[in-house]
Write a protein that holds these residues in place. Structure first.
Motif, mmCIF file in Angstrom:
data_model
loop_
_atom_site.group_PDB
_atom_site.id
_atom_site.type_symbol
_atom_site.label_atom_id
_atom_site.label_comp_id
_atom_site.label_asym_id
_atom_site.label_seq_id
_atom_site.Cartn_x
_atom_site.Cartn_y
_atom_site.Cartn_z
ATOM 1 N N GLN A 123 0.831 -1.214 0.000
ATOM 2 C CA GLN A 123 0.000 0.000 0.000
ATOM 3 C C GLN A 123 0.867 1.266 0.000
ATOM 4 O O GLN A 123 0.545 2.246 -0.648
ATOM 5 C CB GLN A 123 -0.891 0.080 1.251
ATOM 6 N N ARG A 134 2.040 1.888 -3.416
ATOM 7 C CA ARG A 134 0.952 2.285 -4.324
ATOM 8 C C ARG A 134 0.633 3.760 -4.177
ATOM 9 O O ARG A 134 0.183 4.417 -5.115
ATOM 10 C CB ARG A 134 -0.311 1.457 -4.060
ATOM 11 N N ARG A 165 -2.042 0.700 -11.448
ATOM 12 C CA ARG A 165 -2.462 1.835 -10.608
ATOM 13 C C ARG A 165 -3.904 2.224 -10.913
ATOM 14 O O ARG A 165 -4.454 3.106 -10.268
ATOM 15 C CB ARG A 165 -1.567 3.051 -10.845
ATOM 16 N N LEU A 192 -9.994 2.569 -10.762
ATOM 17 C CA LEU A 192 -9.395 2.852 -9.451
ATOM 18 C C LEU A 192 -9.963 1.916 -8.384
ATOM 19 O O LEU A 192 -9.244 1.420 -7.513
ATOM 20 C CB LEU A 192 -9.665 4.313 -9.061
ATOM 21 N N ASP A 228 -7.805 -0.807 -6.239
ATOM 22 C CA ASP A 228 -7.879 -0.865 -4.770
ATOM 23 C C ASP A 228 -8.306 -2.247 -4.294
ATOM 24 O O ASP A 228 -7.805 -2.741 -3.283
ATOM 25 C CB ASP A 228 -8.894 0.150 -4.236
ATOM 26 N N PRO A 270 -4.926 -4.838 1.214
ATOM 27 C CA PRO A 270 -3.851 -5.465 1.981
ATOM 28 C C PRO A 270 -4.063 -6.954 2.257
ATOM 29 O O PRO A 270 -3.120 -7.736 2.151
ATOM 30 C CB PRO A 270 -3.845 -4.646 3.271
#
Lengths: 398, 398
Positions: free
Chosen positions: B19, B22, B100, B379, B383, B388
């Protein structure tokens, strides 16, 4: 364009370690290491600081895993106290609470919120002094004060903003009033936010989306979204009393206390029920009178209560369509006319909202009744006082 | 009663370290140690795993602080690709994106969503294949697929649920359709959620509460609350098109596509505008025709557009009262008749909502126009893929 970094990567500081203790009965050093991923030396350092400030205390020994038993530690809930006052339009409840936010002793009295902040806050403080004195505590032991009010609050500044029924309170500095009297933070919030948290933490701890509707003199709502109190960008969220509704049998849109016409509470708030019952020749003065009359089964009163249920239900249906809660809790004085009110509410919600939004929805009455605000306010205050970013300063103060 | 433990105390695992990369252009080992509080050896271990999976790659050297320059590392955005399809009622946009979530290449075509999932998903996939082929990528390099649709979605299962305009899609297993074709996760969401995220991340990254209204054929909304897409308990949040409104000049409440009467979109959705313009003798067939006619200044059409603005504004005012956003973004085809529509929207919001809720409120038109869904979906997918808790498995797969 970048994606945002996760806050999970923050190192576990003093505040995060204290949070672990707040959420559990007790922990060993090994537990803290395992939960945080911190090294033994860092855990010892954090724990020493918390023990030094007496925010954590030894609580006896844990189970042995072969060698000597591990020491256990617990959050020191009696290290100090919290004071809270749940201020309504016509009544006030105050309480002394431990640092977990559990109520130790409480008081109730009538007030008139329209008397303004001076008299009302003085009344709250005189109860605070009594509660402290009876518990053998002094003002220096107060870690925080929580006040909730029946009107919009700018949560960051603690100011009441343009309250329709609280004359004299607009922009009043409530934290400032207490600043000369106590050396602790003062949290001010809307009553419905405290009520929502009180119900959710006590009865629906796994529910992440809850709508708490207060149907009392006025009509308002507090929300738990994503497991937390949701206040919106300015603290104005949950204002369902002033959503405009269509009422087929109304010849004229009634004027609301907010100055608009056709608002939910201008039809279905306690004050509007009193108005309509009086217009129908009934001898009622207060919302409690109206509730009592409805409960006797008086036909006119019951008809008005069902109508109020449908109108409040209309606003709840809109809210369900918009925020899709798992549970809707109805509180406030009108919740005591459960049967007549809830039929109308459920009718409108199931008629108007998407099946996807209602298939697992519960619509229930408050279970903490008129204590939900007080209970929730104490929890909100405890969370605020021990927010991880504040613990460093608490420990430094000793 | 206990207070909940903070998630901040979770140890920074592989996912949390990824993270960090990123969210930033590049980092040194020392940066990661400082940001996570992890020891050098743990940071080396995490970084070796991410380098081994090629999710992070060296990016040259950092500034020297006396000794030899520190190596810098960066998120490997080209390690694979993402595929997204933004499916509307009558059109579809597809894109190939880097990891991304930035769009590398895109396509657009007309479809009819009512043809059902088979033909529509086949059309999307044939564009995916073209996009992959042109970029010299193959299906094995696809890390994730994102699909958004103009209807309610049960986000956890990826199923479209009771969609009013998507015949044949109810409970359809979209992830299952792609499962035999690609070996990657498939995310399905409502179009308005993707639109909300696209606008917020691109233009309002600091805004934590945003309402994105899509005024197209139908009327719906996506919300960013607390900085994240808010879906509600069942994925049904934001359903403002079916809030019931009062319309004084309406003789009969029009029947909505959802089966109820008096809904916002039964008065003010694109389909209702087409119906009313045709009833007034205008030769329009599509929503685009209606928008074009309004833009010519035709008096009847402009009058209907202003009325639609007030009706959509009524629903937005209710939403502002309830969720108190900082920004309201209006998108969809009707947003192109900005002047006539926005006057009505602003009129209703400022008339109906609390001053506290409107004092800092912005009501603006979409800036990504009809690309907001595509941009936001990519996006959202990035995500989701790199959440995580999923990174451990990604790294294990290699």
């Amino acid at each position: 364009m970048s994606t945002s970094a996760s806050p999970l990567t923050a190192a576990a500081g003093l505040g995060e370690v204290l949070q672990l203790f707040r959420g559990r009965p007790s922990l060993t050093r090994a537990d803290v290491m395992q939960l945080t991923g911190l090294s033994r030396s860092t855990v010892n350092q954090r724990l020493d600081a918390l023990l030094g400030a007496a925010l954590v205390v030894p609580s006896g020994e844990g189970s042995s895993t072969g060698g000597r038993p591990a020491s256990r530690f617990t959050f020191h809930r009696d290290r100090g106290v919290l004071l809270v006052a749940d201020i309504g339009a016509t009544g006030m409840r105050t309480a002394l609470c431990d640092l977990r936010g559990e109520v130790l002793a409480e008081r109730e009295r009538t007030i008139d919120v329209a008397d303004g902040p001076g008299p009302v806050l003085s009344a709250a403080d005189s109860q605070f002094r009594e509660l402290l004195s009876e518990a053998g505590r002094d003002a220096g032991e107060v870690f925080g004060i929580g006040i909730d009010v029946p009107g919009p609050v700018d949560f960051d500044s603690g100011q009441v903003v343009s309250p329709p029924i609280m004359s004299g309170w607009d922009r009043y500095d409530i934290p400032g009033w207490f600043a000369g009297r106590y050396a602790c933070p003062v949290l001010v919030d809307k009553d419905v936010n405290a009520m929502a948290l009180g119900e959710q933490r006590t009865f629906y701890p796994d529910v992440r989306q809850m709508l708490m509707v207060k149907a009392g003199t006025g009509v308002g709502a507090g929300m738990i979204l994503g497991g937390e109190v949701y206040r919106g960008a300015d603290g104005a969220a949950g204002d369902i009393g002033h959503i405009q509704v269509t009422v087929e049998d109304a010849e004229v849109e009634p004027v609301c206390r907010c100055g608009n016409t056709g608002c939910v509470e201008a039809y279905a708030g306690g004050w509007a029920l009193v108005r309509d019952l009086r217009a129908a020749g009934k001898e009622v003065t207060t919302v409690d009178d109206a509730v009592a009359l409805i409960r006797t089964g008086d036909v006119t009163a019951v008809r008005l209560a069902r109508r109020a249920g449908r109108i409040i239900g209309h606003a709840i249906a809109d809210s369900v369509s918009l925020v899709n809660p798992r549970v809707v809790v109805i509180g406030g004085q009108l919740a005591r006319i459960e049967e007549q009110l809830f039929a109308g509410i459920r009718e409108m919600v199931y008629r108007r909202s998407l099946p996807l939004a209602t298939r697992s929805l519960q619509i229930v009455a408050t279970r903490l009744d008129n204590r939900s605000g007080l209970v929730g306010l104490a929890l909100l205050l405890a969370d605020g006082i021990f927010a991880p970013e504040r613990v460093e300063a608490l420990v430094a103060r000793g």
